[in-house]
Motif scaffolding. Structure first.
Motif, PDB file in Angstrom:
ATOM      1  N   ARG A 242      -7.973   5.440   1.155  1.00 20.12           N
ATOM      2  CA  ARG A 242      -7.919   4.663  -0.086  1.00 20.12           C
ATOM      3  C   ARG A 242      -7.045   3.427   0.041  1.00 20.12           C
ATOM      4  NH1 ARG A 242      -8.605   9.216  -3.736  1.00 20.12           N
ATOM      5  NH2 ARG A 242      -6.578   9.946  -3.056  1.00 20.12           N
ATOM      6  N   ARG A 243      -6.018   3.524   0.905  1.00 20.63           N
ATOM      7  CA  ARG A 243      -5.094   2.392   1.087  1.00 20.63           C
ATOM      8  C   ARG A 243      -5.594   1.364   2.093  1.00 20.63           C
ATOM      9  NH1 ARG A 243      -0.955   6.394   1.234  1.00 20.63           N
ATOM     10  NH2 ARG A 243      -0.969   6.383   3.498  1.00 20.63           N
ATOM     11  N   HIS A 244      -6.589   1.761   2.910  1.00 20.66           N
ATOM     12  CA  HIS A 244      -7.005   0.918   4.027  1.00 20.66           C
ATOM     13  C   HIS A 244      -7.633  -0.387   3.515  1.00 20.66           C
ATOM     14  CE1 HIS A 244      -8.869  -0.305   7.770  1.00 20.66           C
ATOM     15  NE2 HIS A 244      -8.215   0.667   8.400  1.00 20.66           N
ATOM     16  N   PRO A 245      -7.091  -1.550   3.951  1.00 23.06           N
ATOM     17  CA  PRO A 245      -7.566  -2.825   3.407  1.00 23.06           C
ATOM     18  C   PRO A 245      -9.065  -3.052   3.615  1.00 23.06           C
ATOM     19  CG  PRO A 245      -5.802  -3.159   5.041  1.00 23.06           C
ATOM     20  CD  PRO A 245      -5.995  -1.699   4.911  1.00 23.06           C
ATOM     21  N   ASP A 246      -9.585  -2.684   4.799  1.00 21.64           N
ATOM     22  CA  ASP A 246     -11.026  -2.878   5.061  1.00 21.64           C
ATOM     23  C   ASP A 246     -11.869  -2.041   4.105  1.00 21.64           C
ATOM     24  OD1 ASP A 246     -10.375  -4.519   7.090  1.00 21.64           O
ATOM     25  OD2 ASP A 246     -10.875  -3.125   8.716  1.00 21.64           O
ATOM     26  N   VAL A 247     -11.353  -0.866   3.784  1.00 21.90           N
ATOM     27  CA  VAL A 247     -12.092   0.030   2.895  1.00 21.90           C
ATOM     28  C   VAL A 247     -12.104  -0.556   1.487  1.00 21.90           C
ATOM     29  CG1 VAL A 247     -12.179   2.325   1.860  1.00 21.90           C
ATOM     30  CG2 VAL A 247     -11.523   2.052   4.272  1.00 21.90           C
ATOM     31  N   ILE A 248     -10.955  -1.033   1.079  1.00 21.87           N
ATOM     32  CA  ILE A 248     -10.847  -1.613  -0.253  1.00 21.87           C
ATOM     33  C   ILE A 248     -11.801  -2.793  -0.376  1.00 21.87           C
ATOM     34  CG2 ILE A 248      -9.296  -2.839  -1.830  1.00 21.87           C
ATOM     35  CD1 ILE A 248      -7.014  -1.075  -0.618  1.00 21.87           C
ATOM     36  N   ARG A 249     -11.823  -3.622   0.650  1.00 25.23           N
ATOM     37  CA  ARG A 249     -12.722  -4.786   0.630  1.00 25.23           C
ATOM     38  C   ARG A 249     -14.183  -4.377   0.696  1.00 25.23           C
ATOM     39  NH1 ARG A 249      -8.968  -7.655   3.281  1.00 25.23           N
ATOM     40  NH2 ARG A 249      -9.566  -6.752   5.265  1.00 25.23           N
ATOM     41  N   ALA A 250     -14.506  -3.577   1.682  1.00 26.44           N
ATOM     42  CA  ALA A 250     -15.916  -3.316   1.974  1.00 26.44           C
ATOM     43  C   ALA A 250     -16.545  -2.297   1.029  1.00 26.44           C
ATOM     44  CB  ALA A 250     -16.066  -2.828   3.407  1.00 26.44           C
ATOM     45  N   TYR A 251     -15.826  -1.275   0.749  1.00 25.71           N
ATOM     46  CA  TYR A 251     -16.446  -0.181   0.003  1.00 25.71           C
ATOM     47  C   TYR A 251     -16.173  -0.250  -1.482  1.00 25.71           C
ATOM     48  CZ  TYR A 251     -17.632   4.533  -1.499  1.00 25.71           C
ATOM     49  OH  TYR A 251     -18.154   5.597  -2.159  1.00 25.71           O
ATOM     50  N   LEU A 252     -14.940  -0.537  -1.812  1.00 22.22           N
ATOM     51  CA  LEU A 252     -14.579  -0.485  -3.226  1.00 22.22           C
ATOM     52  C   LEU A 252     -14.814  -1.806  -3.948  1.00 22.22           C
ATOM     53  CD1 LEU A 252     -11.348   1.602  -2.773  1.00 22.22           C
ATOM     54  CD2 LEU A 252     -13.518   2.394  -3.687  1.00 22.22           C
ATOM     55  N   GLY A 253     -14.966  -2.879  -3.178  1.00 21.03           N
ATOM     56  CA  GLY A 253     -15.262  -4.161  -3.809  1.00 21.03           C
ATOM     57  C   GLY A 253     -14.001  -4.900  -4.211  1.00 21.03           C
ATOM     58  N   LYS A 254     -14.162  -6.185  -4.480  1.00 21.39           N
ATOM     59  CA  LYS A 254     -13.033  -7.067  -4.777  1.00 21.39           C
ATOM     60  C   LYS A 254     -12.158  -6.555  -5.914  1.00 21.39           C
ATOM     61  CE  LYS A 254     -12.574 -10.967  -2.377  1.00 21.39           C
ATOM     62  NZ  LYS A 254     -11.991 -10.287  -1.248  1.00 21.39           N
ATOM     63  N   SER A 255     -12.809  -6.157  -6.996  1.00 19.58           N
ATOM     64  CA  SER A 255     -12.046  -5.788  -8.182  1.00 19.58           C
ATOM     65  C   SER A 255     -11.122  -4.612  -7.891  1.00 19.58           C
ATOM     66  CB  SER A 255     -12.993  -5.409  -9.315  1.00 19.58           C
ATOM     67  OG  SER A 255     -13.702  -4.240  -8.952  1.00 19.58           O
ATOM     68  N   ALA A 256     -11.470  -3.859  -6.863  1.00 23.14           N
ATOM     69  CA  ALA A 256     -10.690  -2.660  -6.560  1.00 23.14           C
ATOM     70  C   ALA A 256      -9.404  -2.987  -5.826  1.00 23.14           C
ATOM     71  CB  ALA A 256     -11.521  -1.704  -5.725  1.00 23.14           C
ATOM     72  N   GLU A 257      -9.246  -4.258  -5.386  1.00 19.57           N
ATOM     73  CA  GLU A 257      -8.043  -4.556  -4.613  1.00 19.57           C
ATOM     74  C   GLU A 257      -6.775  -4.342  -5.433  1.00 19.57           C
ATOM     75  OE1 GLU A 257      -8.035  -8.029  -2.027  1.00 19.57           O
ATOM     76  OE2 GLU A 257     -10.152  -7.651  -1.648  1.00 19.57           O
ATOM     77  N   GLU A 258      -6.887  -4.541  -6.734  1.00 17.92           N
ATOM     78  CA  GLU A 258      -5.725  -4.242  -7.583  1.00 17.92           C
ATOM     79  C   GLU A 258      -5.688  -2.765  -7.936  1.00 17.92           C
ATOM     80  OE1 GLU A 258      -7.994  -6.761  -9.678  1.00 17.92           O
ATOM     81  OE2 GLU A 258      -7.681  -7.641  -7.716  1.00 17.92           O
ATOM     82  N   ASP A 259      -6.860  -2.157  -7.935  1.00 14.91           N
ATOM     83  CA  ASP A 259      -6.937  -0.765  -8.369  1.00 14.91           C
ATOM     84  C   ASP A 259      -7.836   0.032  -7.411  1.00 14.91           C
ATOM     85  OD1 ASP A 259      -7.161   1.655  -9.596  1.00 14.91           O
ATOM     86  OD2 ASP A 259      -8.495   0.938 -11.196  1.00 14.91           O
ATOM     87  N   PRO A 260      -7.238   0.541  -6.332  1.00 14.48           N
ATOM     88  CA  PRO A 260      -8.034   1.217  -5.314  1.00 14.48           C
ATOM     89  C   PRO A 260      -8.781   2.446  -5.838  1.00 14.48           C
ATOM     90  CG  PRO A 260      -5.781   0.824  -4.551  1.00 14.48           C
ATOM     91  CD  PRO A 260      -5.810   0.517  -6.014  1.00 14.48           C
ATOM     92  N   ALA A 261      -8.421   2.899  -7.006  1.00 12.73           N
ATOM     93  CA  ALA A 261      -9.117   4.074  -7.531  1.00 12.73           C
ATOM     94  C   ALA A 261     -10.375   3.693  -8.305  1.00 12.73           C
ATOM     95  CB  ALA A 261      -8.184   4.873  -8.437  1.00 12.73           C
ATOM     96  N   ALA A 262     -10.629   2.386  -8.372  1.00 15.21           N
ATOM     97  CA  ALA A 262     -11.788   1.936  -9.151  1.00 15.21           C
ATOM     98  C   ALA A 262     -13.102   2.435  -8.547  1.00 15.21           C
ATOM     99  CB  ALA A 262     -11.811   0.410  -9.220  1.00 15.21           C
ATOM    100  N   ALA A 263     -14.148   2.310  -9.309  1.00 14.68           N
ATOM    101  CA  ALA A 263     -15.454   2.820  -8.885  1.00 14.68           C
ATOM    102  C   ALA A 263     -15.948   2.069  -7.654  1.00 14.68           C
ATOM    103  CB  ALA A 263     -16.447   2.647 -10.024  1.00 14.68           C
TER     104      ALA A 263
END
Ligand SMILES: Nc1ncnc2c1ncn2[C@@H]1O[C@H](COP(=O)(O)OP(=O)(O)O)[C@@H](O)[C@H]1O
Ligand SMILES: [Mg+2]
Length: 278
Positions: A242-263
């Motif tokens: 969940r903390r991994h920057p590539d995951v946040i970018r690639a999987y969770l999408g931009k909006s998730a960078e502030e909130d990694p728990a986002a959809a």
């Protein structure tokens, strides 16, 4: 039977013009639950299809203990104790739940067709033992009341449980669950997560689970492998991933960078009958 390690090494699968999996490696330690996550089209189902022998690997290897799974046909892989469910249900709608579960026990039936056909006592004993096991698994998964009913008449959420039960009837050492809660409502999801958690605690098996819902993965998984466009981004604990920057970018999408728990970026919870099997 003991549970060996599953090792996926350098797995590549190409279709005409598409690299569905690109040099993917991960291992699943015995009796752990490993989640594979990633956006729609990332290669998750393709990975399962190679693990269960439905697709051939273009390159790489998959070993389960001493067995090289990429060289084996599906029935041989099943006979090693590898059972799976499908992203979209693959049950026989006209058969009863009980009959579907008995099909799941097929590899474990010792009685040959001749013995069964002659109704010999050994065949009858065998039949009773099979029926007992089916009832035991049905009870465990909470579908006993549905045993005599044709699967096609059951609500979607119950059918997903029947599919899990059918896989468990194989007494697997490795259980592959492709989006087990997809299309379920909140209550059905919670019940399914609880059941999978219990299976994992009580039974001697490893589980590989494909899922979109990060919260669910966080509750169930020991380790998570993240795929994106056929490549492995990372493997780690749910918290690490969940903390991994590539995951946040690639999987969770931009909006998730502030909130990694986002959809997740995509949510391909399939509509029923939107057939993509296997
Ligand atoms: N049998 C197939 N023939 C051609 N392309 C396929 C086949 N199966 C999967 N693909 C392609 O491989 C990619 C990964 O698909 P899939 O494994 O189903 O992804 P996921 O399960 O992560 O959504 C997609 O681009 C998909 O279209
Ligand atoms: Mg899929």
């Amino acid at each position: 039977m003991s549970v060996p390690e599953l090792a996926v090494r350098g797995l590549t699968v190409r279709f005409a013009g598409i690299t569905a999996l690109d040099d993917v490696s991960f291992t699943v330690a015995p009796k752990t639950l490993h989640a594979v996550i990633g956006p729609n089209g990332a290669g998750k189902s393709t990975c399962f299809n190679v693990l269960s022998g439905v697709y051939r690997a273009t390159e790489g290897s998959v070993t389960f203990g001493d067995a090289e799974l990429t060289k084996l046909p599906p029935h041989k892989i099943a006979s090693l104790g590898v059972a799976r469910t499908f992203q979209n249900l693959a049950l026989s709608d006209y058969l009863t739940t009980a009959a579907n579960l008995q099909l799941g026990r097929h590899r474990l039936t010792r009685t040959g067709f001749v013995t069964a056909g002659l109704h010999l006592p050994s065949a009858r004993r065998e039949e009773r033992a099979q029926a007992d096991k089916v009832r035991e698994v049905a009870e465990y998964v909470g579908i006993t009341e549905h045993l005599p009913l044709p699967v096609g008449l059951l609500p979607y959420g119950v059918r997903k449980r029947v599919e899990l039960a059918r896989a468990l009837c194989l007494e697997p050492r490795l259980l592959l669950l492709d989006e087990p809660v997809a299309g379920m409502n909140g209550g059905e999801r919670r019940a399914m997560v609880e059941t999978i958690g219990r299976v994992r605690e009580v039974m001697d098996l490893s589980i590989v689970l494909v899922e979109h819902d990060m919260a669910l993965v966080g509750r169930l998984a020991d380790e998570v492998t993240v795929l994106d466009f056929g490549r492995r981004l990372t493997t780690g604990t749910p918290a690490e991933v969940r903390r991994h920057p590539d995951v946040i970018r690639a999987y969770l999408g931009k909006s998730a960078e502030e909130d990694p728990a986002a959809a997740p970026r995509t949510n391909d919870t399939p509509a029923q009958g939107q057939g993509e099997n296997p």
